[in-house]
Design a protein around this motif. Structure first.
Motif, PDB file in Angstrom:
ATOM      1  N   LEU A  58      20.087  33.125 -20.449  1.00 50.89           N
ATOM      2  CA  LEU A  58      21.318  32.805 -21.173  1.00 50.89           C
ATOM      3  C   LEU A  58      21.475  31.294 -21.246  1.00 50.89           C
ATOM      4  O   LEU A  58      20.668  30.548 -20.693  1.00 50.89           O
ATOM      5  CB  LEU A  58      22.516  33.444 -20.461  1.00 50.89           C
ATOM      6  CG  LEU A  58      22.498  34.986 -20.349  1.00 50.89           C
ATOM      7  CD1 LEU A  58      23.530  35.464 -19.350  1.00 50.89           C
ATOM      8  CD2 LEU A  58      22.717  35.629 -21.718  1.00 50.89           C
ATOM      9  N   ASP A  63      28.225  31.333 -18.763  1.00 52.61           N
ATOM     10  CA  ASP A  63      27.985  32.464 -19.663  1.00 52.61           C
ATOM     11  C   ASP A  63      27.497  33.680 -18.875  1.00 52.61           C
ATOM     12  O   ASP A  63      27.920  34.805 -19.129  1.00 52.61           O
ATOM     13  CB  ASP A  63      26.941  32.101 -20.728  1.00 52.61           C
ATOM     14  CG  ASP A  63      27.528  31.249 -21.851  1.00 52.61           C
ATOM     15  OD1 ASP A  63      28.733  30.968 -21.819  1.00 52.61           O
ATOM     16  OD2 ASP A  63      26.759  30.879 -22.762  1.00 52.61           O
ATOM     17  N   ILE A  67      29.776  36.985 -19.224  1.00 46.24           N
ATOM     18  CA  ILE A  67      29.092  38.085 -19.905  1.00 46.24           C
ATOM     19  C   ILE A  67      28.870  39.244 -18.922  1.00 46.24           C
ATOM     20  O   ILE A  67      28.973  40.415 -19.290  1.00 46.24           O
ATOM     21  CB  ILE A  67      27.783  37.600 -20.556  1.00 46.24           C
ATOM     22  CG1 ILE A  67      28.105  36.615 -21.702  1.00 46.24           C
ATOM     23  CG2 ILE A  67      26.951  38.771 -21.067  1.00 46.24           C
ATOM     24  CD1 ILE A  67      26.894  35.907 -22.299  1.00 46.24           C
ATOM     25  N   ARG A 212      24.011  38.516 -25.983  1.00 49.77           N
ATOM     26  CA  ARG A 212      23.727  37.068 -26.057  1.00 49.77           C
ATOM     27  C   ARG A 212      23.347  36.630 -27.464  1.00 49.77           C
ATOM     28  O   ARG A 212      23.322  35.448 -27.777  1.00 49.77           O
ATOM     29  CB  ARG A 212      22.587  36.690 -25.101  1.00 49.77           C
ATOM     30  CG  ARG A 212      21.213  37.128 -25.571  1.00 49.77           C
ATOM     31  CD  ARG A 212      20.087  36.598 -24.710  1.00 49.77           C
ATOM     32  NE  ARG A 212      18.844  37.285 -25.065  1.00 49.77           N
ATOM     33  CZ  ARG A 212      17.700  37.142 -24.422  1.00 49.77           C
ATOM     34  NH1 ARG A 212      17.626  36.345 -23.369  1.00 49.77           N
ATOM     35  NH2 ARG A 212      16.628  37.783 -24.801  1.00 49.77           N
ATOM     36  N   ASN A 213      22.963  37.582 -28.297  1.00 49.59           N
ATOM     37  CA  ASN A 213      22.449  37.248 -29.626  1.00 49.59           C
ATOM     38  C   ASN A 213      23.350  37.864 -30.701  1.00 49.59           C
ATOM     39  O   ASN A 213      22.917  38.651 -31.514  1.00 49.59           O
ATOM     40  CB  ASN A 213      21.007  37.741 -29.741  1.00 49.59           C
ATOM     41  CG  ASN A 213      20.277  37.117 -30.910  1.00 49.59           C
ATOM     42  OD1 ASN A 213      20.661  36.037 -31.371  1.00 49.59           O
ATOM     43  ND2 ASN A 213      19.254  37.781 -31.401  1.00 49.59           N
ATOM     44  N   SER A 229      24.452  32.922 -26.786  1.00 50.62           N
ATOM     45  CA  SER A 229      24.162  32.361 -25.470  1.00 50.62           C
ATOM     46  C   SER A 229      22.694  32.606 -25.170  1.00 50.62           C
ATOM     47  O   SER A 229      22.324  33.540 -24.466  1.00 50.62           O
ATOM     48  CB  SER A 229      25.047  33.010 -24.402  1.00 50.62           C
ATOM     49  OG  SER A 229      24.725  32.453 -23.145  1.00 50.62           O
ATOM     50  N   ARG A 230      21.841  31.754 -25.733  1.00 43.27           N
ATOM     51  CA  ARG A 230      20.407  31.971 -25.603  1.00 43.27           C
ATOM     52  C   ARG A 230      19.767  30.821 -24.843  1.00 43.27           C
ATOM     53  O   ARG A 230      20.043  29.661 -25.110  1.00 43.27           O
ATOM     54  CB  ARG A 230      19.803  32.090 -27.004  1.00 43.27           C
ATOM     55  CG  ARG A 230      20.424  33.243 -27.775  1.00 43.27           C
ATOM     56  CD  ARG A 230      19.968  33.307 -29.211  1.00 43.27           C
ATOM     57  NE  ARG A 230      20.319  32.141 -29.994  1.00 43.27           N
ATOM     58  CZ  ARG A 230      20.643  32.174 -31.291  1.00 43.27           C
ATOM     59  NH1 ARG A 230      20.673  33.313 -31.928  1.00 43.27           N
ATOM     60  NH2 ARG A 230      20.935  31.070 -31.918  1.00 43.27           N
TER      61      ARG A 230
END
Ligand SMILES: *Cc1c(COP(=O)(O)O)cnc(C)c1O
Length: 366
Positions: A58, A63, A67, A212-213, A229-230
């Motif tokens: 992430l 995050d 998450i 995340r994508n 969030s990558r």
């Protein structure tokens, strides 16, 4: 002696300069910069390293935390138990989802005092967030027992504890989700922001991977309202290089801290302690003194930098005034905030620098 900063991230870079530079050039030339083979390879290696089935990269530790609670379905009306003396990101991971943090005092090892958890459990309690603060594993056996007894989710904030163990089991693998940060100053630090979750649940790993994508599994088909969030390829590649050296890096820091423990001697300061059954990976070396301002000024004159982790506990920060937790509610947490001090500690710290710090502290008379 030049000024000694509390942390020097460049020294860690120079220890493996050629390897980092080769990897950076390789990624630059690959033509693929987000969610590619470096991220997949790092996720696999990092999952192996902590002994979890899955890892999902992430963009940051914060995050990873919010998450984690999001995919566990924790939100408005729910309470999450967390220690009072943590970095504020732990708490934001809870409150970003609309859930309420319920603070518990720390023990003498700066981790959650397990004897005070049960009295804070209510009908609304949904989870415990354990923070392995400063790099020492928390007392996990009673925490796991309490989580099971009350049917609570268990999330670990391992932003400071990469590889630290309790009874030989790695932090991050005791509960539902382990959350990591790869912020540059952390023990496994990237050269920018990064984070990850680890889990043994295929379902949780899939949910986080989708979330995340933009909530998309298949390009342009969105299952849920997710986020961006990558972990990027550059950070993943550089982290993979660093991960191959993590044991050496950990041992180097441990050597410095054992020397501090052996040689620091001043009746005005309290040294950190190591719990039986826990390992400490020494994210920070944190001492305590009632005369902190005087010590900071004295060390500054000696050209030694220090940092306070953390001067304002989350419940007293401006951001959390809405929780209406008055000063005095968490006396141990508040006392630590007034007395803790982190002294210089970093990979690549020379013996000479360390001896200089030790002598200065030992000669301090207030
Ligand atoms: C650093 C840290 C975080 C947040 O990580 P970022 O990558 O900076 O978002 C969370 N919790 C703790 C205990 C930390 O030390």
């Amino acid at each position: 002696m030049d000024y000694i900063m509390p942390n020097r991230m460049d020294r860690g870079f120079y220890q493996y300069q050629k390897e980092f530079e080769n990897k950076a050039i390789e990624v630059l030339r690959s033509g693929w910069y987000v969610l590619g083979k470096e991220v997949r390879a790092f996720e696999e290696k990092f999952a192996d390293y902590v002994g979890a089935n899955y890892c999902v990269g992430l963009a940051s530790g914060l995050d990873a935390l919010w998450i984690a609670f999001r995919v566990l379905g924790i939100g408005a009306g729910d309470e999450v138990i967390v220690q009072g003396n943590t970095y504020i990101a732990s708490v934001m991971g809870i409150t970003i989802n609309g859930a309420t943090p319920v603070f518990v005092e720390p023990d003498e090892y700066y981790n959650i005092d397990v004897t005070q958890i049960e009295q804070k459990i209510t009908k609304r309690t949904k989870a415990i967030l354990v923070v392995h603060l400063y790099g020492q594993a928390s007392n996990m056996e009673p925490i796991v027992r309490i989580a099971h007894k009350y049917g609570l989710k268990l999330v670990e904030d391992c932003a400071q504890s990469h590889g630290a163990c309790f009874n030989s089991k790695t932090t991050g693998t005791f509960g539902d989700i382990g959350c990591f940060s790869f912020y540059p100053s952390k023990n496994l630090g990237a050269f920018g922001d990064g984070g990850a979750i680890v889990t043994n649940s295929a379902k949780i790993a899939d949910d986080v991977r989708v979330f995340r994508n933009y909530g998309s599994e298949k390009r342009y088909y969105n299952k849920v309202v997710g986020t961006n969030s990558r972990l990027d390829e550059m950070q993943a590649g550089l982290l993979r290089v660093k991960l191959t050296h993590i044991k050496e890096l950990e041992e180097e820091k441990r050597g410095i801290c054992l020397r501090y423990l052996e040689k620091l001697q001043n009746k005005e300061i309290i040294l950190p302690q190591i719990r039986n059954g826990s390992t400490h990976i020494w994210h920070q070396f944190v001492i305590r003194t009632k005369k902190r301002d005087a010590l900071i000024n004295y060390l500054k004159q000696k050209k030694i930098g220090t940092i306070i982790h953390y001067p304002i506990p989350p419940h007293l920060s401006e951001a959390y005034q809405y929780l209406e937790i008055p000063e005095g509610s968490l006396p141990v947490t508040e006392d630590y905030a007034k007395s803790v001090l982190s002294i210089p500690l970093f990979n690549g710290m020379t013996r000479e620098e360390q001896e200089y710090v030790i002598t200065a502290i030992n000669e301090w008379k207030n």
